[in-house]
Design a protein around this motif. Structure first.
Motif, mmCIF file in Angstrom:
data_model
loop_
_atom_site.group_PDB
_atom_site.id
_atom_site.type_symbol
_atom_site.label_atom_id
_atom_site.label_comp_id
_atom_site.label_asym_id
_atom_site.label_seq_id
_atom_site.Cartn_x
_atom_site.Cartn_y
_atom_site.Cartn_z
ATOM 1 N N ARG A 147 0.824 -1.207 0.000
ATOM 2 C CA ARG A 147 0.000 0.000 0.000
ATOM 3 C C ARG A 147 0.863 1.264 0.000
ATOM 4 O O ARG A 147 0.450 2.309 0.494
ATOM 5 C CB ARG A 147 -0.939 -0.008 1.212
ATOM 6 N N VAL A 148 2.066 1.144 -0.526
ATOM 7 C CA VAL A 148 2.998 2.269 -0.531
ATOM 8 C C VAL A 148 3.429 2.537 -1.972
ATOM 9 O O VAL A 148 3.780 1.605 -2.706
ATOM 10 C CB VAL A 148 4.243 1.964 0.330
ATOM 11 N N ARG A 149 3.393 3.814 -2.361
ATOM 12 C CA ARG A 149 3.945 4.203 -3.662
ATOM 13 C C ARG A 149 5.342 4.750 -3.424
ATOM 14 O O ARG A 149 5.514 5.804 -2.788
ATOM 15 C CB ARG A 149 3.083 5.268 -4.347
ATOM 16 N N ILE A 150 6.349 4.019 -3.928
ATOM 17 C CA ILE A 150 7.744 4.385 -3.732
ATOM 18 C C ILE A 150 8.267 5.060 -4.992
ATOM 19 O O ILE A 150 8.120 4.531 -6.100
ATOM 20 C CB ILE A 150 8.585 3.133 -3.415
ATOM 21 N N GLY A 151 8.842 6.250 -4.836
ATOM 22 C CA GLY A 151 9.437 6.965 -5.944
ATOM 23 C C GLY A 151 10.923 6.684 -6.040
ATOM 24 O O GLY A 151 11.433 5.715 -5.476
ATOM 25 N N LYS A 152 11.651 7.573 -6.724
ATOM 26 C CA LYS A 152 13.084 7.367 -6.922
ATOM 27 C C LYS A 152 13.884 7.594 -5.645
ATOM 28 O O LYS A 152 14.894 6.930 -5.414
ATOM 29 C CB LYS A 152 13.593 8.303 -8.013
ATOM 30 N N SER A 153 13.431 8.540 -4.809
ATOM 31 C CA SER A 153 14.225 8.853 -3.627
ATOM 32 C C SER A 153 13.414 8.964 -2.348
ATOM 33 O O SER A 153 13.981 9.094 -1.272
ATOM 34 C CB SER A 153 14.981 10.175 -3.841
ATOM 35 N N VAL A 169 6.228 8.439 -1.995
ATOM 36 C CA VAL A 169 5.347 9.405 -2.649
ATOM 37 C C VAL A 169 3.982 9.431 -1.986
ATOM 38 O O VAL A 169 3.399 10.492 -1.744
ATOM 39 C CB VAL A 169 5.198 9.083 -4.141
ATOM 40 N N SER A 170 3.442 8.257 -1.686
ATOM 41 C CA SER A 170 2.105 8.177 -1.100
ATOM 42 C C SER A 170 1.955 6.840 -0.399
ATOM 43 O O SER A 170 2.635 5.869 -0.739
ATOM 44 C CB SER A 170 1.036 8.331 -2.193
ATOM 45 N N VAL A 171 1.064 6.803 0.583
ATOM 46 C CA VAL A 171 0.803 5.572 1.335
ATOM 47 C C VAL A 171 -0.704 5.419 1.491
ATOM 48 O O VAL A 171 -1.422 6.405 1.694
ATOM 49 C CB VAL A 171 1.474 5.596 2.725
ATOM 50 N N GLY A 172 -1.179 4.190 1.413
ATOM 51 C CA GLY A 172 -2.581 3.916 1.635
ATOM 52 C C GLY A 172 -2.790 3.038 2.853
ATOM 53 O O GLY A 172 -1.832 2.599 3.494
ATOM 54 N N THR A 173 -4.028 2.787 3.157
ATOM 55 C CA THR A 173 -4.392 1.887 4.246
ATOM 56 C C THR A 173 -5.538 1.008 3.743
ATOM 57 O O THR A 173 -5.884 1.028 2.563
ATOM 58 C CB THR A 173 -4.859 2.663 5.493
ATOM 59 N N ALA A 174 -6.147 0.262 4.637
ATOM 60 C CA ALA A 174 -7.293 -0.567 4.257
ATOM 61 C C ALA A 174 -8.491 0.286 3.851
ATOM 62 O O ALA A 174 -9.432 -0.221 3.233
ATOM 63 C CB ALA A 174 -7.673 -1.482 5.414
ATOM 64 N N ARG A 175 -8.463 1.577 4.192
ATOM 65 C CA ARG A 175 -9.572 2.478 3.859
ATOM 66 C C ARG A 175 -9.117 3.678 3.043
ATOM 67 O O ARG A 175 -9.915 4.562 2.749
ATOM 68 C CB ARG A 175 -10.252 2.963 5.147
ATOM 69 N N HIS A 176 -7.851 3.742 2.694
ATOM 70 C CA HIS A 176 -7.308 4.862 1.931
ATOM 71 C C HIS A 176 -6.623 4.322 0.681
ATOM 72 O O HIS A 176 -5.620 3.596 0.789
ATOM 73 C CB HIS A 176 -6.303 5.665 2.757
#
Length: 512
Positions: free
Chosen positions: A147-153, A156-163
């Motif tokens: 649930r994590v968006r990983i960029g180059k460094s 970028v963004s993180v989610g949860t069970a409701r996000h």
């Protein structure tokens, strides 16, 4: 010192106690006992937070962060990890840093068996990121929901069970370092998360929740992979039994040795010194030598080189070139000994910085004296003083810009309320920020930065600034093969180009 926070069994996948035994290790310690011993040098009395109740755990973490006056190192208590990985994460200069792992490509991650899990729609990776729809990640990597968006460094963004999060591609494995300046924001974030704890799902990991809150509150969370070091959370004895031999099979000392070498060194240092100087550093460190003792060797070699140059005799000029090269080698070795043996001190840093200049200037004097005693006239002193003056000005500019840059507040990132169900607004704000940061001078700097991905440009940029490795190499080669006049002309011309290039870049960066 660093304030260590040990998280008990996480509310997500880590539900077993840390009494699991590392049977093949000396003393047969439990996982928890070994981790505590590893962290003793950082914090002899780490804070321990039981994380079965998410809201209570978040409030307890907020209390620790509010009272902290130093950096915080947060790690699950059921972690099996190399000492060197702990060290490297805890010594980061970033405001926040998380250990992450990306989801393997090709769909090798394990999908959660749940009714709401989305079907595999094929090669989703070919959909442009700006066209992708936010989603709730259901795949898992090492037991953690992706649930994590990983960029180059950075994250970028993180989610949860409701996000929902746009194109999740990884997980936060566990260790999280937060600087003292971000501790108040960590406390605030944890309290906000605690107030909405009933929203999160049973599989939401506590560390990922913290990173979710930090990112949405505008904190830049840097990323680090395991690379050639080991980290894993364990929940069963079988996992422990698998982890121990896998960890033992990885060369931790080699990673520590490689980490002793600066990653941003110049071309000459990288290819003609650091390829072997690290092994000299390890030899000294294992025999109890201190970095300051190695610094004295470097100084002695520099003075000896200056004495050889001062004779003006060709064979001794060649010997002087060899000696000044090895003076630089040992100048690199002293820092590598400090990083490998973890022996740092104010005196050592002062000696290293001061006597780097001393060696250069005494060599300049030796070259000028050698030219004069060879009967070539004393006009060489004009070039020698010009070289000294130019180098002094460059060091002054470097020092003053470094101080000014440290006072500059970090660039602000977009924020997003914690209760917003997806990250669309955050992604759009990041796109707008990127556009704004590519206008005018920023655009020129951005293009020049991107050009660094080409190897030739990367090393050309390293060399044009005339770093100390290139300076010592220029002195050694020109003095051995030619004469002092050629040496000083090389130093003045190359140094002037470097000064103009550096000053131009710093003026541009100061204006944006």
């Amino acid at each position: 010192m660093t304030r260590v926070v040990l998280l008990g069994s996480s509310p997500g996948p880590d539900t077993s106690p840390t009494g699991l035994r590392l049977a093949t290790m000396p003393g047969n310690p439990t996982v928890g006992e070994r981790l505590r011993n590893q962290l003793t040098s950082m914090d002899p009395r780490p804070a321990t937070i039981e994380s079965g109740d998410v809201a209570a755990a978040l409030r307890a973490l907020a209390d620790v962060a509010e009272s902290a006056t130093e950096n915080l190192f947060i790690i699950p208590e059921n972690s099996v990890v190399h000492d060197e990985l702990i060290y490297q994460i805890s010594k980061t200069k970033r405001g926040a840093l998380a250990l992450v792992a990306k989801e393997p490509r090709g769909g090798s991650a394990v999908a959660e068996e749940a009714p709401e899990a989305p079907e595999d729609n094929g090669p989703e990776e070919y959909v442009p990121i700006d066209e992708a729809e936010p989603e709730i990640g259901h795949n898992r990597v090492e037991g953690l929901p992706v649930r994590v968006r990983i960029g180059k460094s950075r994250v970028v963004s993180v989610g949860t069970a409701r996000h929902a999060v746009t194109r999740p591609n990884g997980v936060v494995l566990g260790p999280l370092h937060v600087s003292a300046r971000n501790a108040p924001m960590l406390a605030q974030t944890c309290r906000e998360l605690a107030a909405m704890a009933d929203v999160f799902g049973p599989d939401d990991d506590l560390v990922q929740l913290v990173v979710f809150g930090l990112v949405r509150n505008g904190v830049s969370v840097g990323i680090r992979g395991r690379r050639d070091l080991f980290y894993r959370r364990v929940t069963t004895q079988e996992e422990v039994n698998e982890a121990v031999p896998e960890m033992a099979g990885m060369n931790e000392d080699r990673s520590r040795l490689n980490n002793a070498v600066k990653g941003a060194d110049g071309f000459f240092t990288t290819y003609f010194v650091s390829t072997y100087s690290r092994f000299i550093a390890r030899w000294f460190a294992r025999r109890g030598w201190t970095p300051n003792q190695v610094t004295l060797i470097s100084i002695a070699l520099g003075v000896a080189a200056a004495a050889c140059f001062a004779t003006g005799d060709r064979p001794l000029m060649v010997l002087g070139g060899v000696l000044i090269y090895f003076a630089f080698v040992f100048d690199c070795v002293d820092g590598q000994v400090a990083r490998y043996a973890r022996k740092f001190g104010v005196l050592g840093a002062w000696l290293d910085a001061t006597f780097d200049r001393f060696k250069e200037y005494v060599v300049f004097a030796g070259l000028a004296v050698g030219w004069v005693v060879s009967g070539n006239g004393d006009d060489i002193w004009i070039l020698a003083l010009t070289a000294i003056g130019l180098q002094s000005i460059r060091h002054l500019l470097d020092f003053s810009f470094g101080i000014a840059n440290r006072r500059k507040p970090p660039a602000k990132l977009p924020t997003l309320a914690l209760d917003v169900p997806d990250d669309r607004d955050l992604r759009q704000a990041l796109v707008r920020r990127k556009v704004e940061r590519t206008q005018g001078l920023r655009r020129v700097l951005k293009m020049w930065t991107k050009a660094g991905k080409y190897r030739a440009v990367h090393w050309a940029r390293k060399m044009i600034v005339f770093p100390i490795g290139e300076r010592f190499a220029a002195i050694a080669i020109t003095a051995a093969l030619f004469d002092a006049r050629i040496t000083f002309l090389t130093l003045v011309i190359w140094g002037s180009v470097a000064a103009i290039y550096t000053l131009t870049g710093r003026l541009m960066r100061s204006l944006v």
